[in-house]
Motif scaffolding. Sequence first.
Motif, short mmCIF file in Angstrom:
data_model
loop_
_atom_site.label_atom_id
_atom_site.label_comp_id
_atom_site.label_asym_id
_atom_site.label_seq_id
_atom_site.Cartn_x
_atom_site.Cartn_y
_atom_site.Cartn_z
N ASN A 138 0.64 -1.26 0.22
CA ASN A 138 -0.02 0.09 -0.12
C ASN A 138 1.03 1.00 -0.18
OD1 ASN A 138 -2.10 1.41 2.48
ND2 ASN A 138 -2.08 1.60 0.14
N ALA A 139 1.51 1.54 -1.41
CA ALA A 139 2.02 2.78 -1.24
C ALA A 139 2.17 3.45 -2.88
CB ALA A 139 3.47 1.78 -1.59
N ASP A 140 2.17 4.81 -3.00
CA ASP A 140 2.99 5.59 -3.39
C ASP A 140 3.69 4.91 -4.84
OD1 ASP A 140 2.04 8.00 -5.78
OD2 ASP A 140 3.96 8.04 -5.52
N ALA A 141 2.89 3.98 -6.52
CA ALA A 141 4.08 3.61 -7.40
C ALA A 141 5.62 4.80 -6.90
CB ALA A 141 3.63 3.91 -8.35
N ALA A 142 5.09 5.92 -7.71
CA ALA A 142 6.69 6.52 -7.37
C ALA A 142 7.87 6.35 -6.24
CB ALA A 142 6.51 8.67 -8.00
N GLY A 145 12.77 3.66 -3.70
CA GLY A 145 13.46 2.56 -2.78
C GLY A 145 14.29 1.16 -3.44
N PRO A 146 14.87 0.23 -2.99
CA PRO A 146 15.83 -0.83 -3.49
C PRO A 146 15.31 -1.39 -4.72
CG PRO A 146 16.04 -0.68 -0.69
CD PRO A 146 14.69 0.10 -1.62
N ALA A 147 15.48 -1.51 -5.72
CA ALA A 147 15.62 -1.99 -6.91
C ALA A 147 15.57 -3.85 -6.89
CB ALA A 147 16.06 -1.56 -8.31
N ALA A 153 10.62 5.80 -17.00
CA ALA A 153 11.93 6.50 -16.64
C ALA A 153 11.95 5.56 -15.04
CB ALA A 153 11.75 8.19 -16.50
N LEU A 154 11.57 5.89 -14.61
CA LEU A 154 12.09 5.11 -12.95
C LEU A 154 12.19 3.37 -13.32
CD1 LEU A 154 9.79 6.88 -10.05
CD2 LEU A 154 12.22 6.98 -10.37
N LEU A 155 11.63 2.84 -13.69
CA LEU A 155 11.62 1.64 -14.22
C LEU A 155 12.89 1.04 -14.89
CD1 LEU A 155 7.74 1.12 -15.17
CD2 LEU A 155 8.74 -0.77 -12.99
N GLU A 156 13.24 1.89 -15.76
CA GLU A 156 14.50 2.40 -16.51
C GLU A 156 15.67 2.72 -16.10
OE1 GLU A 156 17.17 0.68 -19.51
OE2 GLU A 156 15.38 0.12 -19.40
N SER A 157 15.87 3.91 -15.33
CA SER A 157 17.11 3.78 -14.73
C SER A 157 17.45 3.70 -13.07
CB SER A 157 17.08 5.91 -14.80
OG SER A 157 15.40 6.06 -13.09
N ARG A 158 16.27 2.21 -12.72
CA ARG A 158 16.40 2.03 -11.56
C ARG A 158 16.62 0.97 -11.82
NH1 ARG A 158 17.09 4.52 -7.05
NH2 ARG A 158 15.99 2.90 -5.84
N GLY A 159 15.94 -0.23 -12.59
CA GLY A 159 17.16 -1.71 -12.83
C GLY A 159 15.67 -2.69 -12.68
N TRP A 160 14.96 -1.90 -12.58
CA TRP A 160 12.88 -2.64 -12.57
C TRP A 160 12.89 -3.59 -13.07
CZ3 TRP A 160 11.19 -2.96 -7.43
CH2 TRP A 160 11.69 -2.10 -6.18
#
Length: 195
Positions: A107-111, A116-118, A140-147
Amino acid sequence: MRNPPSKSAGAVRIVAGRLRGSRLAVPEREGLRPTPDRVRETLFNWLMPYLPGMRCLDLYAGTGALGIEALSRGADACTFVERDRELARALADNLARLRVPGAEVANADAAGWLAGPARPFDLVFLDPPFDANLWQGAAALLESRGWLADGGFAYVESPREARLELPPAWAPHREGFAGAVRYALYRRSGAVPLS
C-alpha cells in the motif's frame, strides 16, 4: 470499451489458468478501469511462451486483475503496488480468499515505492489512472533504477491517442486497441530477437 468509465464497482473475472472463472470484488472508485477480459486474453496469449516462472510487478494495481491473471497462468510471483488503502485492502482480501501464493501487496505510492531498493522483474504492468499522466515518469524510474530485467516485458495501457515517450531500451513487441484504449507490450533490450 468506448470511453473509460468514471466509476467501477462489482466484479472482475479471471479469464484462464488455475483461477479461471474466479471473481475479484471491485470497490467503487472514481477513475478505476479494470482491464477488460478480451484485452487480458490477448495480452496473455502474447505472453504465454514466457509466463511460467516470471516475477511480475503490477505497479498501479487497482483490482490486481493483471497480476492475478499472471499468477493464475503460471507466473511465480507478483508484487502489487496500490496507493489507495481501500483498493489495497480489497486486493489483499481477494488474494487471501483465492489462496494465491507468491503475491505481495504494497500500500504505497508508485513513485515513492520505485525510489526504494530495486529488484528486477520479468514483467511489469504499467496501467496508471489515465487522467494522472504517470506513464513516462514511471517508465523512466523503472528503467533508470533497474526494475525491469534484461529481456523483460513491460505492458503499457493508455488512451488510444496518447503519445508516450518510453525508454529507448523498450522495443515494441505487440499492440492492440479496444475502443479508446491502446494496449502495448514492450521488451527490454538484451532479449533474444523474437520471430
